[in-house]
Design a protein around this motif. Structure first.
Motif, PDB file in Angstrom:
ATOM      1  N   GLY A   3      11.017  29.724  21.800  1.00  0.00           N
ATOM      2  CA  GLY A   3      12.102  30.569  22.273  1.00  0.00           C
ATOM      3  C   GLY A   3      12.160  31.943  21.643  1.00  0.00           C
ATOM      4  N   ASN A   4      11.894  32.023  20.339  1.00  0.00           N
ATOM      5  CA  ASN A   4      11.953  33.321  19.678  1.00  0.00           C
ATOM      6  C   ASN A   4      10.860  34.256  20.183  1.00  0.00           C
ATOM      7  N   ALA A   5       9.676  33.715  20.414  1.00  0.00           N
ATOM      8  CA  ALA A   5       8.595  34.529  20.964  1.00  0.00           C
ATOM      9  C   ALA A   5       8.954  35.048  22.354  1.00  0.00           C
ATOM     10  N   LYS A   6       9.551  34.182  23.156  1.00  0.00           N
ATOM     11  CA  LYS A   6       9.956  34.605  24.498  1.00  0.00           C
ATOM     12  C   LYS A   6      10.988  35.735  24.420  1.00  0.00           C
ATOM     13  N   ALA A   7      11.922  35.613  23.484  1.00  0.00           N
ATOM     14  CA  ALA A   7      12.949  36.647  23.330  1.00  0.00           C
ATOM     15  C   ALA A   7      12.356  37.966  22.859  1.00  0.00           C
ATOM     16  N   LEU A   8      11.374  37.892  21.976  1.00  0.00           N
ATOM     17  CA  LEU A   8      10.778  39.116  21.421  1.00  0.00           C
ATOM     18  C   LEU A   8       9.884  39.823  22.419  1.00  0.00           C
ATOM     19  N   PHE A   9       9.012  39.076  23.093  1.00  0.00           N
ATOM     20  CA  PHE A   9       7.907  39.683  23.819  1.00  0.00           C
ATOM     21  C   PHE A   9       8.098  39.740  25.332  1.00  0.00           C
ATOM     22  N   ALA A  10       9.218  39.231  25.820  1.00  0.00           N
ATOM     23  CA  ALA A  10       9.457  39.306  27.253  1.00  0.00           C
ATOM     24  C   ALA A  10       9.481  40.759  27.693  1.00  0.00           C
TER      25      ALA A  10
ATOM     26  N   PRO B  44      17.283  20.126  14.399  1.00  0.00           N
ATOM     27  CA  PRO B  44      18.084  20.016  15.617  1.00  0.00           C
ATOM     28  C   PRO B  44      17.286  20.557  16.804  1.00  0.00           C
ATOM     29  N   PRO B  45      17.340  19.907  17.954  1.00  0.00           N
ATOM     30  CA  PRO B  45      16.504  20.307  19.093  1.00  0.00           C
ATOM     31  C   PRO B  45      16.596  21.785  19.462  1.00  0.00           C
ATOM     32  N   LYS B  46      17.783  22.354  19.414  1.00  0.00           N
ATOM     33  CA  LYS B  46      17.921  23.767  19.770  1.00  0.00           C
ATOM     34  C   LYS B  46      17.176  24.664  18.800  1.00  0.00           C
ATOM     35  N   VAL B  47      17.276  24.376  17.502  1.00  0.00           N
ATOM     36  CA  VAL B  47      16.578  25.168  16.485  1.00  0.00           C
ATOM     37  C   VAL B  47      15.070  24.995  16.638  1.00  0.00           C
ATOM     38  N   ALA B  48      14.635  23.759  16.851  1.00  0.00           N
ATOM     39  CA  ALA B  48      13.206  23.488  17.018  1.00  0.00           C
ATOM     40  C   ALA B  48      12.635  24.264  18.203  1.00  0.00           C
ATOM     41  N   ALA B  49      13.364  24.283  19.320  1.00  0.00           N
ATOM     42  CA  ALA B  49      12.889  24.985  20.515  1.00  0.00           C
ATOM     43  C   ALA B  49      12.808  26.492  20.284  1.00  0.00           C
ATOM     44  N   GLN B  50      13.745  27.038  19.509  1.00  0.00           N
ATOM     45  CA  GLN B  50      13.696  28.468  19.219  1.00  0.00           C
ATOM     46  C   GLN B  50      12.440  28.814  18.431  1.00  0.00           C
ATOM     47  N   ILE B  51      12.162  28.034  17.392  1.00  0.00           N
ATOM     48  CA  ILE B  51      11.004  28.316  16.542  1.00  0.00           C
ATOM     49  C   ILE B  51       9.709  28.040  17.296  1.00  0.00           C
ATOM     50  N   ALA B  52       9.678  26.975  18.075  1.00  0.00           N
ATOM     51  CA  ALA B  52       8.462  26.588  18.781  1.00  0.00           C
ATOM     52  C   ALA B  52       8.054  27.593  19.854  1.00  0.00           C
TER      53      ALA B  52
ATOM     54  N   GLU C  22      17.948  26.764   9.726  1.00  0.00           N
ATOM     55  CA  GLU C  22      19.251  26.638  10.375  1.00  0.00           C
ATOM     56  C   GLU C  22      20.100  27.894  10.182  1.00  0.00           C
ATOM     57  N   LYS C  23      19.857  28.639   9.091  1.00  0.00           N
ATOM     58  CA  LYS C  23      20.575  29.890   8.870  1.00  0.00           C
ATOM     59  C   LYS C  23      20.006  31.020   9.720  1.00  0.00           C
ATOM     60  N   PHE C  24      18.672  31.015   9.897  1.00  0.00           N
ATOM     61  CA  PHE C  24      17.992  32.072  10.654  1.00  0.00           C
ATOM     62  C   PHE C  24      17.155  31.470  11.786  1.00  0.00           C
ATOM     63  N   PRO C  25      17.762  30.751  12.725  1.00  0.00           N
ATOM     64  CA  PRO C  25      16.976  30.065  13.751  1.00  0.00           C
ATOM     65  C   PRO C  25      16.231  31.005  14.692  1.00  0.00           C
ATOM     66  N   ASP C  26      16.670  32.260  14.756  1.00  0.00           N
ATOM     67  CA  ASP C  26      16.060  33.233  15.667  1.00  0.00           C
ATOM     68  C   ASP C  26      15.057  34.144  14.989  1.00  0.00           C
ATOM     69  N   ARG C  27      14.609  33.787  13.776  1.00  0.00           N
ATOM     70  CA  ARG C  27      13.771  34.703  13.013  1.00  0.00           C
ATOM     71  C   ARG C  27      12.406  34.120  12.634  1.00  0.00           C
ATOM     72  N   PHE C  28      12.035  32.979  13.189  1.00  0.00           N
ATOM     73  CA  PHE C  28      10.767  32.366  12.808  1.00  0.00           C
ATOM     74  C   PHE C  28       9.901  32.055  14.023  1.00  0.00           C
ATOM     75  N   LEU C  29       8.579  32.155  13.808  1.00  0.00           N
ATOM     76  CA  LEU C  29       7.560  31.855  14.806  1.00  0.00           C
ATOM     77  C   LEU C  29       6.499  30.984  14.143  1.00  0.00           C
ATOM     78  N   ILE C  30       5.703  30.291  14.942  1.00  0.00           N
ATOM     79  CA  ILE C  30       4.608  29.478  14.396  1.00  0.00           C
ATOM     80  C   ILE C  30       3.277  29.938  14.983  1.00  0.00           C
ATOM     81  N   GLY C  31       2.193  29.713  14.224  1.00  0.00           N
ATOM     82  CA  GLY C  31       0.882  30.143  14.695  1.00  0.00           C
ATOM     83  C   GLY C  31      -0.242  29.352  14.058  1.00  0.00           C
ATOM     84  N   SER C  32      -1.396  29.396  14.694  1.00  0.00           N
ATOM     85  CA  SER C  32      -2.541  28.612  14.237  1.00  0.00           C
ATOM     86  C   SER C  32      -3.436  29.361  13.253  1.00  0.00           C
TER      87      SER C  32
END
Length: 275
Positions: free
Chosen positions: A266-273, A256-264, A220-230
């Motif tokens: 959104g952050n990747a889209k922001a970085l690599f677009a 929270p849905p907004k934070v979940a979407a960023q990590i799931a 919640e403090k850094f919602p725009d700084r995390f990504l997930i991977g397999s």
């Protein structure tokens, strides 16, 4: 009159039908290997089917050697956004030597000519091993070409990579494994161009699968700084791919849905677009 009756019946039937279940959250897999060394057990069509089945709509694609990444890109799969990274390995043994081998630079430069890469890695580096001329040249090449670095690194190596070039952009594979959340937070605060990727990261959930308080606070403090991977580095990870993705969704649902979407995704889209 008859038409009015039919309309009324249609409304009743629609209201009586069960509510359609919400579609599972879209996932960008930010740590994926489609290794061809040794020969893969899972063919291109099989892995693409896994992505579709698990609503994985984007991948950070790497392989050893890079042939596997070429195959995924060349497949041009509909509905899957592929973000290719150059892996500085030809065979697994290169993990132990790449950071001191001038041939690493030749490999990176040759692959980059393909014109579609967005980063370099995943590469493994620990401690003072990061403080070599080869590593510095790789970091400088990444900065010069607006590429991200995907680093499987300990805390000391992350600091050295950033010291090589303060403009480096680093996706930190595994986010320090078992490093305390206080230290993770300190590094994220110190380096605005550092993002944590969460495969194999311990401590995020407790034994019952509940998101821990310290990780909830960090997300919640850094919602725009995390990504997930397999991290599909071996065939067994491909065989359990659905379970891996489901385990992420289980704790993402607790945010929270907004934070979940960023990590799931959104952050990747922001970085690599495309820029």
């Amino acid at each position: 009159m008859r038409s009015l009756v039919w309309c009324a019946l249609a409304v009743i039937m629609m209201s009586a039908s069960p509510t359609r279940a919400a579609e599972p959250i879209e996932i960008f897999d930010a740590h994926l290997h489609y290794n061809w060394e040794p020969k893969p057990h899972f063919q291109v069509g099989e892995v693409l089917a896994l992505f579709r089945k698990n609503r994985v709509t984007g991948i950070l694609a790497t392989s050893r050697p890079n042939t596997g990444t070429h195959a995924l890109v060349d497949a041009k799969p509909e509905g899957l956004w592929i973000v290719p990274f150059i892996r500085p390995y030809r065979v697994r043994a290169d993990i132990q030597t790449w950071f001191g081998d001038p041939l690493t630079l030749e490999l990176v430069h040759e692959e980059f000519k393909r014109g579609y890469y967005r980063g370099i890695g995943e590469f493994h580096i620990s401690g003072r091993a990061a403080d070599t001329e080869v590593v510095k040249k790789v970091v400088d090449f990444a900065v010069a070409n607006d590429l991200y670095l995907h680093a499987h690194a300990d805390e000391e190596a992350v600091e050295i990579l950033m010291r090589h070039n303060p403009r480096a952009q680093i996706v930190w594979a595994h986010t320090g494994f078992g490093l305390s959340t206080d230290r993770v937070a300190a590094l994220l605060s110190k380096y605005p161009k550092l993002w944590g990727e969460l495969s194999y990261r311990s401590g995020i959930v407790d034994s019952s699968g509940k998101l821990t308080g310290e990780w909830r606070a960090l997300f919640e403090k850094f919602p725009d700084r995390f990504l997930i991977g397999s991290d599909t580095w071996i065939s067994e990870r491909w065989a359990s791919y659905g379970d891996i993705i489901a385990s992420y969704r289980a704790w993402l649902d607790q945010l929270p849905p907004k934070v979940a979407a960023q990590i799931a995704n959104g952050n990747a889209k922001a970085l690599f677009a495309a820029k």
